[in-house]
Scaffold this motif. Structure first.
Motif, PDB file in Angstrom:
ATOM      1  N   GLU A  27       8.271  -5.210   3.133  1.00 25.79           N
ATOM      2  CA  GLU A  27       6.829  -5.050   2.982  1.00 25.79           C
ATOM      3  C   GLU A  27       6.206  -6.435   3.084  1.00 25.79           C
ATOM      4  OE1 GLU A  27       6.235  -1.123   0.289  1.00 25.79           O
ATOM      5  OE2 GLU A  27       6.614  -3.001  -0.779  1.00 25.79           O
ATOM      6  N   ILE A  47      -0.593  -4.055   2.299  1.00 26.52           N
ATOM      7  CA  ILE A  47       0.778  -4.520   2.491  1.00 26.52           C
ATOM      8  C   ILE A  47       1.408  -3.538   3.468  1.00 26.52           C
ATOM      9  CG2 ILE A  47       3.012  -4.897   1.399  1.00 26.52           C
ATOM     10  CD1 ILE A  47       1.464  -5.541  -1.194  1.00 26.52           C
ATOM     11  N   PRO A 105       4.542  -1.946   5.883  1.00 28.17           N
ATOM     12  CA  PRO A 105       6.003  -1.836   5.966  1.00 28.17           C
ATOM     13  C   PRO A 105       6.499  -2.221   7.354  1.00 28.17           C
ATOM     14  CG  PRO A 105       5.017   0.320   6.230  1.00 28.17           C
ATOM     15  CD  PRO A 105       3.882  -0.649   5.987  1.00 28.17           C
TER      16      PRO A 105
END
Length: 156
Positions: free
Chosen positions: A96, A122, A124
């Motif tokens: 992340e 954030i 992935p």
């Protein structure tokens, strides 16, 4: 036979030592080379592991990407948010990442200001790490720095 008070103190000390050891063993390790080791067990040779790092810091700028987690484990960052180097096992990994960029403006020698751009989310990213390779996480941005995507490049 020990008196009761000494026995209680000895039991408390042993319990404290055991708790501290369990806590330290459960964390990812920050080894003597300055890397975050994101696997359990002893150190492996560099040709048996892979490394993950962020974009190097340029003079007057802060790091562009922050790696928050690797496979669900929180990454320890340096005090001044310098680029980190993470030691991982080969294979697939989920990370992340967020984007942060700061510019130092020299409007005058006595007045310096920073302008910051921060991602609101954030994101992935999944990638495959090969043994002996170093991977760098960078931010692929548009010119306004309002839109970005994390990218992994093989730095070898």
């Amino acid at each position: 036979m020990m008196p009761t008070r000494q026995r209680h103190i000895a039991i408390l000390l042993l319990t404290a030592v055991l708790c501290i050891n369990l806590f330290l063993a459960s964390c990812s390790t920050y080894n003597v080379t300055g890397y975050n080791r994101m696997y359990r067990g002893g150190a492996l040779p560099n040709d048996k592991v892979a490394f993950l790092t962020t974009q190097p810091i340029n003079w007057g700028e802060v790091a562009e990407t922050y790696i928050h987690t690797v496979d669900g484990e929180t990454v320890k960052r340096s005090f001044n948010n310098e680029a980190v180097k993470i030691e991982i096992l080969p294979g697939y990994h989920d990370i992340e990442v967020s984007f942060h960029r700061g510019f130092l403006s020299d409007s005058s020698p006595s007045h310096r200001t920073y302008t910051y751009y921060n991602s609101a989310e954030i994101l992935p990213l999944r990638f495959y790490a090969e043994p002996g390779h170093t991977y760098r996480v960078i931010a692929n941005t548009d010119q306004s720095l309002r839109s970005w995507q994390p990218v992994i490049i093989d730095a070898n």
